[in-house]
Design a protein around this motif. Structure first.
Motif, PDB file in Angstrom:
ATOM      1  N   CYS A 108      42.267  -4.886 -18.250  1.00  0.00           N
ATOM      2  CA  CYS A 108      41.465  -3.569 -17.581  1.00  0.00           C
ATOM      3  C   CYS A 108      41.877  -3.605 -16.160  1.00  0.00           C
ATOM      4  O   CYS A 108      41.656  -4.664 -15.403  1.00  0.00           O
ATOM      5  CB  CYS A 108      40.304  -3.809 -17.858  1.00  0.00           C
ATOM      6  SG  CYS A 108      39.393  -2.167 -16.837  1.00  0.00           S
ATOM      7  N   ALA A 109      42.710  -2.547 -15.616  1.00  0.00           N
ATOM      8  CA  ALA A 109      43.067  -2.564 -14.258  1.00  0.00           C
ATOM      9  C   ALA A 109      42.377  -1.396 -13.578  1.00  0.00           C
ATOM     10  O   ALA A 109      42.243  -0.251 -14.216  1.00  0.00           O
ATOM     11  CB  ALA A 109      44.693  -2.142 -14.535  1.00  0.00           C
ATOM     12  N   ALA A 110      41.730  -1.614 -12.569  1.00  0.00           N
ATOM     13  CA  ALA A 110      40.929  -0.572 -11.782  1.00  0.00           C
ATOM     14  C   ALA A 110      41.927  -0.037 -10.724  1.00  0.00           C
ATOM     15  O   ALA A 110      42.379  -0.771 -10.010  1.00  0.00           O
ATOM     16  CB  ALA A 110      39.745  -1.078 -11.364  1.00  0.00           C
ATOM     17  N   SER A 111      41.708   1.068 -10.603  1.00  0.00           N
ATOM     18  CA  SER A 111      42.805   1.828  -9.316  1.00  0.00           C
ATOM     19  C   SER A 111      42.074   3.118  -8.770  1.00  0.00           C
ATOM     20  O   SER A 111      40.961   3.559  -9.623  1.00  0.00           O
ATOM     21  CB  SER A 111      44.169   2.397 -10.176  1.00  0.00           C
ATOM     22  OG  SER A 111      44.017   3.124 -11.070  1.00  0.00           O
ATOM     23  N   GLY A 112      42.607   3.368  -7.822  1.00  0.00           N
ATOM     24  CA  GLY A 112      41.904   4.543  -7.108  1.00  0.00           C
ATOM     25  C   GLY A 112      41.324   4.438  -5.864  1.00  0.00           C
ATOM     26  O   GLY A 112      41.760   3.173  -5.123  1.00  0.00           O
ATOM     27  N   SER A 113      40.415   4.890  -5.407  1.00  0.00           N
ATOM     28  CA  SER A 113      39.782   5.028  -4.170  1.00  0.00           C
ATOM     29  C   SER A 113      38.477   3.635  -4.233  1.00  0.00           C
ATOM     30  O   SER A 113      37.484   4.055  -4.310  1.00  0.00           O
ATOM     31  CB  SER A 113      39.004   6.261  -3.746  1.00  0.00           C
ATOM     32  OG  SER A 113      39.998   7.239  -3.524  1.00  0.00           O
ATOM     33  N   ILE A 114      39.194   2.565  -4.163  1.00  0.00           N
ATOM     34  CA  ILE A 114      38.294   1.369  -4.242  1.00  0.00           C
ATOM     35  C   ILE A 114      38.194   0.705  -2.976  1.00  0.00           C
ATOM     36  O   ILE A 114      39.173   0.316  -2.443  1.00  0.00           O
ATOM     37  CB  ILE A 114      38.721   0.449  -5.446  1.00  0.00           C
ATOM     38  CG1 ILE A 114      38.781   1.258  -6.800  1.00  0.00           C
ATOM     39  CG2 ILE A 114      38.167  -0.894  -5.550  1.00  0.00           C
ATOM     40  CD1 ILE A 114      39.488   0.153  -7.811  1.00  0.00           C
ATOM     41  N   PHE A 115      36.729   0.668  -2.586  1.00  0.00           N
ATOM     42  CA  PHE A 115      36.707  -0.167  -1.138  1.00  0.00           C
ATOM     43  C   PHE A 115      36.308  -1.925  -1.539  1.00  0.00           C
ATOM     44  O   PHE A 115      36.796  -2.433  -1.081  1.00  0.00           O
ATOM     45  CB  PHE A 115      35.462   0.363  -0.503  1.00  0.00           C
ATOM     46  CG  PHE A 115      35.066  -0.365   0.535  1.00  0.00           C
ATOM     47  CD1 PHE A 115      33.831  -1.121   0.666  1.00  0.00           C
ATOM     48  CD2 PHE A 115      35.828  -0.431   1.751  1.00  0.00           C
ATOM     49  CE1 PHE A 115      33.585  -1.742   1.844  1.00  0.00           C
ATOM     50  CE2 PHE A 115      35.370  -1.130   3.008  1.00  0.00           C
ATOM     51  CZ  PHE A 115      34.374  -1.877   2.798  1.00  0.00           C
ATOM     52  N   SER A 116      35.552  -2.078  -2.419  1.00  0.00           N
ATOM     53  CA  SER A 116      35.087  -3.210  -2.957  1.00  0.00           C
ATOM     54  C   SER A 116      34.591  -3.182  -4.576  1.00  0.00           C
ATOM     55  O   SER A 116      33.880  -2.307  -4.923  1.00  0.00           O
ATOM     56  CB  SER A 116      34.183  -3.842  -2.271  1.00  0.00           C
ATOM     57  OG  SER A 116      32.918  -3.242  -2.013  1.00  0.00           O
ATOM     58  N   ILE A 117      34.715  -4.335  -5.234  1.00  0.00           N
ATOM     59  CA  ILE A 117      34.433  -4.372  -6.572  1.00  0.00           C
ATOM     60  C   ILE A 117      33.353  -5.555  -6.497  1.00  0.00           C
ATOM     61  O   ILE A 117      33.488  -6.754  -6.179  1.00  0.00           O
ATOM     62  CB  ILE A 117      35.545  -4.775  -7.639  1.00  0.00           C
ATOM     63  CG1 ILE A 117      36.466  -3.592  -7.693  1.00  0.00           C
ATOM     64  CG2 ILE A 117      34.842  -4.834  -9.085  1.00  0.00           C
ATOM     65  CD1 ILE A 117      37.646  -3.839  -8.440  1.00  0.00           C
ATOM     66  N   ASN A 118      32.015  -5.167  -7.088  1.00  0.00           N
ATOM     67  CA  ASN A 118      31.084  -6.176  -7.175  1.00  0.00           C
ATOM     68  C   ASN A 118      31.002  -6.844  -8.429  1.00  0.00           C
ATOM     69  O   ASN A 118      30.947  -8.154  -8.534  1.00  0.00           O
ATOM     70  CB  ASN A 118      29.612  -5.340  -7.141  1.00  0.00           C
ATOM     71  CG  ASN A 118      28.404  -6.422  -7.296  1.00  0.00           C
ATOM     72  OD1 ASN A 118      27.895  -6.503  -8.252  1.00  0.00           O
ATOM     73  ND2 ASN A 118      28.298  -7.166  -6.129  1.00  0.00           N
ATOM     74  N   ALA A 119      31.363  -6.372  -9.347  1.00  0.00           N
ATOM     75  CA  ALA A 119      31.459  -6.887 -10.770  1.00  0.00           C
ATOM     76  C   ALA A 119      32.253  -6.267 -11.699  1.00  0.00           C
ATOM     77  O   ALA A 119      32.405  -5.070 -11.589  1.00  0.00           O
ATOM     78  CB  ALA A 119      29.983  -7.074 -11.512  1.00  0.00           C
ATOM     79  N   MET A 120      32.789  -6.893 -12.593  1.00  0.00           N
ATOM     80  CA  MET A 120      33.648  -6.325 -13.744  1.00  0.00           C
ATOM     81  C   MET A 120      33.167  -7.094 -15.086  1.00  0.00           C
ATOM     82  O   MET A 120      32.524  -8.043 -15.256  1.00  0.00           O
ATOM     83  CB  MET A 120      35.042  -6.506 -13.556  1.00  0.00           C
ATOM     84  CG  MET A 120      35.652  -5.727 -12.406  1.00  0.00           C
ATOM     85  SD  MET A 120      37.374  -5.822 -12.195  1.00  0.00           S
ATOM     86  CE  MET A 120      37.707  -4.271 -13.424  1.00  0.00           C
ATOM     87  N   GLY A 121      33.474  -6.328 -16.165  1.00  0.00           N
ATOM     88  CA  GLY A 121      33.182  -6.953 -17.475  1.00  0.00           C
ATOM     89  C   GLY A 121      33.470  -6.194 -18.576  1.00  0.00           C
ATOM     90  O   GLY A 121      34.276  -5.069 -18.380  1.00  0.00           O
ATOM     91  N   TRP A 122      33.140  -6.597 -19.747  1.00  0.00           N
ATOM     92  CA  TRP A 122      33.389  -5.810 -21.084  1.00  0.00           C
ATOM     93  C   TRP A 122      32.186  -5.524 -22.027  1.00  0.00           C
ATOM     94  O   TRP A 122      31.377  -6.405 -21.794  1.00  0.00           O
ATOM     95  CB  TRP A 122      34.305  -6.608 -21.764  1.00  0.00           C
ATOM     96  CG  TRP A 122      35.525  -6.910 -21.274  1.00  0.00           C
ATOM     97  CD1 TRP A 122      36.190  -7.779 -20.300  1.00  0.00           C
ATOM     98  CD2 TRP A 122      36.811  -5.850 -21.289  1.00  0.00           C
ATOM     99  NE1 TRP A 122      37.323  -7.608 -20.032  1.00  0.00           N
ATOM    100  CE2 TRP A 122      37.773  -6.496 -20.524  1.00  0.00           C
ATOM    101  CE3 TRP A 122      37.166  -4.813 -21.982  1.00  0.00           C
ATOM    102  CZ2 TRP A 122      39.073  -5.934 -20.423  1.00  0.00           C
ATOM    103  CZ3 TRP A 122      38.282  -4.172 -21.916  1.00  0.00           C
ATOM    104  CH2 TRP A 122      39.243  -4.683 -21.316  1.00  0.00           C
ATOM    105  N   TYR A 123      32.130  -4.413 -22.424  1.00  0.00           N
ATOM    106  CA  TYR A 123      31.031  -3.992 -23.468  1.00  0.00           C
ATOM    107  C   TYR A 123      31.811  -3.484 -24.706  1.00  0.00           C
ATOM    108  O   TYR A 123      32.815  -3.457 -24.721  1.00  0.00           O
ATOM    109  CB  TYR A 123      30.222  -2.932 -22.844  1.00  0.00           C
ATOM    110  CG  TYR A 123      29.179  -3.147 -21.901  1.00  0.00           C
ATOM    111  CD1 TYR A 123      29.726  -3.431 -20.536  1.00  0.00           C
ATOM    112  CD2 TYR A 123      27.735  -3.025 -22.268  1.00  0.00           C
ATOM    113  CE1 TYR A 123      28.687  -3.841 -19.732  1.00  0.00           C
ATOM    114  CE2 TYR A 123      26.787  -3.155 -21.353  1.00  0.00           C
ATOM    115  CZ  TYR A 123      27.253  -3.682 -20.015  1.00  0.00           C
ATOM    116  OH  TYR A 123      26.301  -3.893 -19.210  1.00  0.00           O
TER     117      TYR A 123
END
Length: 121
Positions: free
Chosen positions: A22-37
Motif C-alpha cells: 500500500c503506497a500513500a501519495s499526495g499532500s502528506i506532511f507526516s505519517i503517524n501510523a499505517m496498517g491493514w484491516y
C-alpha cells in the motif's frame, strides 16, 4: 488530497503466501501510523496489523506468527507479508494510514479502496 493504493491481493491455496503493498501519495506532511484491516462477508472490519512510527507493532491474535507488517518510510509504503494462509483469512483487505497533511492539521484517517484475498483450494 491523499490516496492509498493497494496491490497484491488474489487467489491462493491454503498454506500459500501473498504480499500486500500500500503506497500513500499526495499532500502528506507526516505519517503517524499505517496498517491493514480486513472485512469478510457478514463480519465487521477488524484490525489485522498496524505499525506506529517509532512505536509498537500490533497484530490480531489470529494472524500472529503468520503475518508480518513492515514499512518503508521513504516510499510512504506499508507491506503485509501473509504466510500459511487459511480459508478464514479470506476477506477484503484495506490499507489504513493516520497522517497529517500539514504541520498545522490534526491527525486524520485515510483508507485504501480494498483488495480481495481469497484462500481456497
Amino acid at each position: 488530497q491523499v490516496q492509498l493504493v493497494e496491490s497484491g491481493g488474489g487467489l491462493v491455496q491454503p498454506g500459500g503466501s501473498l504480499r500486500l503493498s500500500c503506497a500513500a501519495s499526495g499532500s502528506i506532511f507526516s505519517i503517524n501510523a499505517m496498517g491493514w484491516y480486513r472485512q469478510a462477508p457478514g463480519n465487521e472490519r477488524e484490525l489485522v496489523a498496524s505499525i506506529i512510527d517509532g512505536g509498537p507493532i500490533n497484530y490480531a491474535d489470529s494472524v500472529k506468527g503468520r503475518f508480518t507488517i513492515s514499512r518503508d518510510n521513504a516510499k510512504n509504503t506499508v507491506y503485509l507479508q501473509m504466510n500459511s494462509l487459511k480459508p478464514e483469512d479470506t476477506a477484503v483487505y484495506y490499507c489504513w494510514a493516520t497522517l497529517r497533511t500539514s504541520a498545522y492539521t490534526t491527525l486524520q484517517n485515510y483508507w485504501g479502496q480494498g483488495t480481495q484475498v481469497t484462500v481456497s483450494s
